[in-house]
Write a protein that holds these residues in place. Structure first.
Motif, PDB file in Angstrom:
ATOM      1  N   HIS A 251      15.292  16.062  22.397  1.00 35.38           N
ATOM      2  CA  HIS A 251      14.876  15.138  21.459  1.00 35.38           C
ATOM      3  C   HIS A 251      14.370  13.661  22.085  1.00 35.38           C
TER       4      HIS A 251
ATOM      5  N   HIS B 200      13.848   9.128  21.542  1.00 33.89           N
ATOM      6  CA  HIS B 200      14.447   8.147  20.995  1.00 33.89           C
ATOM      7  C   HIS B 200      13.581   7.078  20.108  1.00 33.89           C
TER       8      HIS B 200
ATOM      9  N   HIS C 110      14.661  14.259  26.305  1.00 35.62           N
ATOM     10  CA  HIS C 110      15.499  15.011  26.879  1.00 35.62           C
ATOM     11  C   HIS C 110      16.528  15.981  26.123  1.00 35.62           C
TER      12      HIS C 110
ATOM     13  N   TYR D 105      21.237   1.815  23.217  1.00 35.25           N
ATOM     14  CA  TYR D 105      19.651   1.783  22.926  1.00 35.25           C
ATOM     15  C   TYR D 105      18.898   0.407  22.402  1.00 35.25           C
TER      16      TYR D 105
HETATM   17 FE   LIG Z   1      19.252  11.144  24.046  1.00 32.18          FE
END
Ligand SMILES: [Fe+2]
Length: 187
Positions: free
Chosen positions: A83, A85, A142, A159
Motif C-alpha cells: 500500500h 499513504h 511498502h 502520518y
Molecule cells: Fe503503511
C-alpha cells in the motif's frame, strides 16, 4: 538504479505532483519519528492496547501538529499487504515483538497509474525489532508484517497530513497492480 517501468498510465491531473502544500507549522518526518519513538518507549501507553488473538487491534492517538497517529497490535502472521499513504509522509516504530517491512527503493507516484512493472533490484526488506523504526516520504510503497508464528507485535504510527486515502496494491512478481483505494471512513 533504474526507475520503475510504467506499463499503463493515465494522465494525472496537474495537481498530482504536489498533492498538498505542507504548512510551515507542519510536523517534520523527524518529529513524527520522535513522537512514535516516545510513545513506543512508554510502557504505560503501550499497555493500553488490548491485544486480540486473531485480529489486528488499534488505538487512535493524538499526533503532533495535527498528525494522525495509531497504536497497533499485530497477531502472529498478520500483514498489511502492499500500500501507499495517499501522499502523506510518516513514521513508525515497533514497540513490542518484531515487524518486517518490505519496501521499494524508489518513490512511486501516488496516483495516475494502475499497473507498474518494477525494475529488478528495487526490493528492500528490513527487520524492525522493538525500538526500531523509520520515517518515510510521501511516495513510499511498502508492506508491513508480523512474521512471527507465536508472538504479537505492537507498533506506533504517525502520518502527516492525516491520511487522505490508502491505495492498496496486488503484487505478482515484479508487477504492482492497483487493487482498491480506501478512504478514511472505511478505517
Ligand atoms: Fe503503511
Amino acid at each position: 538504479m533504474s526507475a520503475p517501468t510504467l506499463v499503463s498510465a493515465s494522465p494525472a491531473p496537474a495537481s498530482a505532483a504536489v498533492p498538498f502544500e505542507v504548512p510551515d507549522a507542519a510536523p517534520t518526518a523527524a518529529e513524527l519519528l520522535d513522537f512514535v519513538r516516545s510513545v513506543a518507549a512508554d510502557p504505560e501507553r503501550v499497555a493500553q492496547l488490548a491485544l486480540d488473538p486473531l485480529d489486528r487491534s488499534w488505538i487512535r492517538l493524538e499526533g503532533p501538529g495535527g498528525a494522525e497517529a495509531w497504536l497497533l497490535g499485530w497477531p502472529p502472521g498478520t500483514e498489511t499487504g502492499w500500500h501507499d499513504h495517499g501522499g502523506s509522509y510518516g513514521a513508525f516504530v515497533t514497540a513490542g515483538g518484531e515487524l518486517t517491512e518490505e519496501s521499494l527503493a524508489v518513490p512511486l507516484p501516488s496516483e495516475g497509474w494502475s499497473s507498474l512493472e518494477l525494475a529488478e533490484g528495487l526490493d528492500r526488506t528490513r527487520a524492525l525489532p522493538a525500538g526500531k523504526g523509520r520515517a518515510f516520504g510521501r511516495n513510499h510503497v511498502h508492506q508491513v508484517a508480523n512474521r512471527s508464528e507465536e508472538r504479537h507485535a505492537i507498533s506506533v504510527h504517525a502520518y502527516y497530513p492525516p491520511l487522505p486515502l490508502i491505495r492498496r496494491y496486488l503484487r505478482d512478481g515484479r508487477t504492482l497492480r492497483l487493487d482498491v483505494v480506501e478512504h478514511p471512513e472505511t478505517w
